[in-house]
Design a protein around this motif. Structure first.
Motif, short mmCIF file in Angstrom:
data_model
loop_
_atom_site.label_atom_id
_atom_site.label_comp_id
_atom_site.label_asym_id
_atom_site.label_seq_id
_atom_site.Cartn_x
_atom_site.Cartn_y
_atom_site.Cartn_z
N VAL A 17 41.98 85.70 46.97
CA VAL A 17 40.73 86.43 46.80
C VAL A 17 40.00 85.84 45.60
O VAL A 17 40.56 85.77 44.50
N ILE A 18 38.77 85.39 45.84
CA ILE A 18 37.98 84.83 44.74
C ILE A 18 36.92 85.84 44.29
O ILE A 18 36.52 86.71 45.04
N ASN A 19 36.52 85.67 43.06
CA ASN A 19 35.51 86.53 42.47
C ASN A 19 34.19 85.76 42.43
O ASN A 19 33.97 84.93 41.56
N VAL A 20 33.34 86.02 43.42
CA VAL A 20 32.06 85.32 43.53
C VAL A 20 31.16 85.65 42.34
O VAL A 20 30.35 84.82 41.91
N HIS A 21 31.34 86.83 41.77
CA HIS A 21 30.55 87.20 40.58
C HIS A 21 30.75 86.14 39.48
O HIS A 21 29.78 85.70 38.86
N ARG A 22 32.00 85.74 39.27
CA ARG A 22 32.29 84.75 38.22
C ARG A 22 31.74 83.37 38.58
O ARG A 22 31.22 82.66 37.72
N ILE A 23 31.87 82.98 39.83
CA ILE A 23 31.37 81.67 40.26
C ILE A 23 29.87 81.57 40.01
O ILE A 23 29.37 80.56 39.53
N LEU A 24 29.15 82.64 40.31
CA LEU A 24 27.70 82.63 40.18
C LEU A 24 27.22 83.00 38.78
O LEU A 24 26.03 83.01 38.51
N GLY A 25 28.17 83.31 37.89
CA GLY A 25 27.81 83.65 36.52
C GLY A 25 27.19 85.04 36.39
O GLY A 25 26.40 85.30 35.49
N LEU A 26 27.56 85.94 37.30
CA LEU A 26 27.05 87.30 37.28
C LEU A 26 27.99 88.22 36.50
O LEU A 26 29.15 87.87 36.26
N GLU A 27 27.50 89.40 36.18
CA GLU A 27 28.34 90.43 35.56
C GLU A 27 29.48 90.74 36.53
O GLU A 27 29.28 90.80 37.74
N ASP A 28 30.70 90.95 36.01
CA ASP A 28 31.86 91.20 36.85
C ASP A 28 31.70 92.50 37.64
O ASP A 28 30.97 93.40 37.22
N TYR A 29 32.38 92.60 38.76
CA TYR A 29 32.29 93.78 39.62
C TYR A 29 33.05 94.95 39.00
O TYR A 29 33.91 94.79 38.15
N SER A 30 32.70 96.13 39.46
CA SER A 30 33.46 97.35 39.15
C SER A 30 34.00 97.86 40.47
O SER A 30 33.28 97.91 41.46
N ASP A 31 35.26 98.24 40.49
CA ASP A 31 35.88 98.75 41.70
C ASP A 31 35.34 100.15 41.99
O ASP A 31 35.65 101.09 41.27
#
Length: 144
Positions: free
Chosen positions: A58-72
């Motif tokens: 599972v990758i975190n697209v938020h990090r790849i795109l330089g966005l604020e991290d997700y909240s569950d």
């Protein structure tokens, strides 16, 4: 660009912005579930999940795109993608709808301060909304 009009797209939300993924690249969409963290992995790799006996990264697209991290939250989903005959999960804040675009324009150099290399084009909906279409191979092969 015109061949992109033939596809249906899954529209997802990341940090309040809408992004689209070709529906033929989506294997399934599941509710967010516990992700097993892997030590010494790349920063954008969130970990792995067990999907009916198959281990899926599972990758975190938020990090790849330089966005604020997700909240569950209750709306958080994992979109399972087919990529190079493998399954890969991506975390999105929520899945909104499946749509077709009435027009698709070329991607500018940047989209919301994100490199245009990550996008195939900008889809325009019937009501004039503009949604960036993700280029999955670039996202999943990105070096970070």
């Amino acid at each position: 660009m015109n061949e992109l009009l033939d596809y249906q797209y899954v529209v997802c939300e990341l940090c309040g912005e809408k992004y689209a993924i070709k529906i033929n690249e989506v294997y399934e969409i599941i509710r967010f579930k516990k992700i097993t963290y892997l030590h010494n992995s790349k920063a954008y790799l969130e970990g792995i999940i067990n999907l009916r006996g198959k281990i899926v990264p599972v990758i975190n697209v938020h990090r790849i795109l330089g966005l604020e991290d997700y909240s569950d939250t209750k709306s958080t989903r994992i979109v399972i993608l087919r990529f190079d005959d493998e399954l890969v999960g991506t975390i999105v804040d929520r899945v909104i709808q499946v749509t077709k675009f009435s027009d698709i324009q070329p991607t500018p150099e940047t989209v919301d301060e994100i490199s245009g290399n990550y996008f195939e084009g900008l889809g325009i909906t019937q009501d004039g909304e503009v949604i960036a279409i993700m280029k999955i191979d670039k996202l999943l092969n990105a070096e970070h």
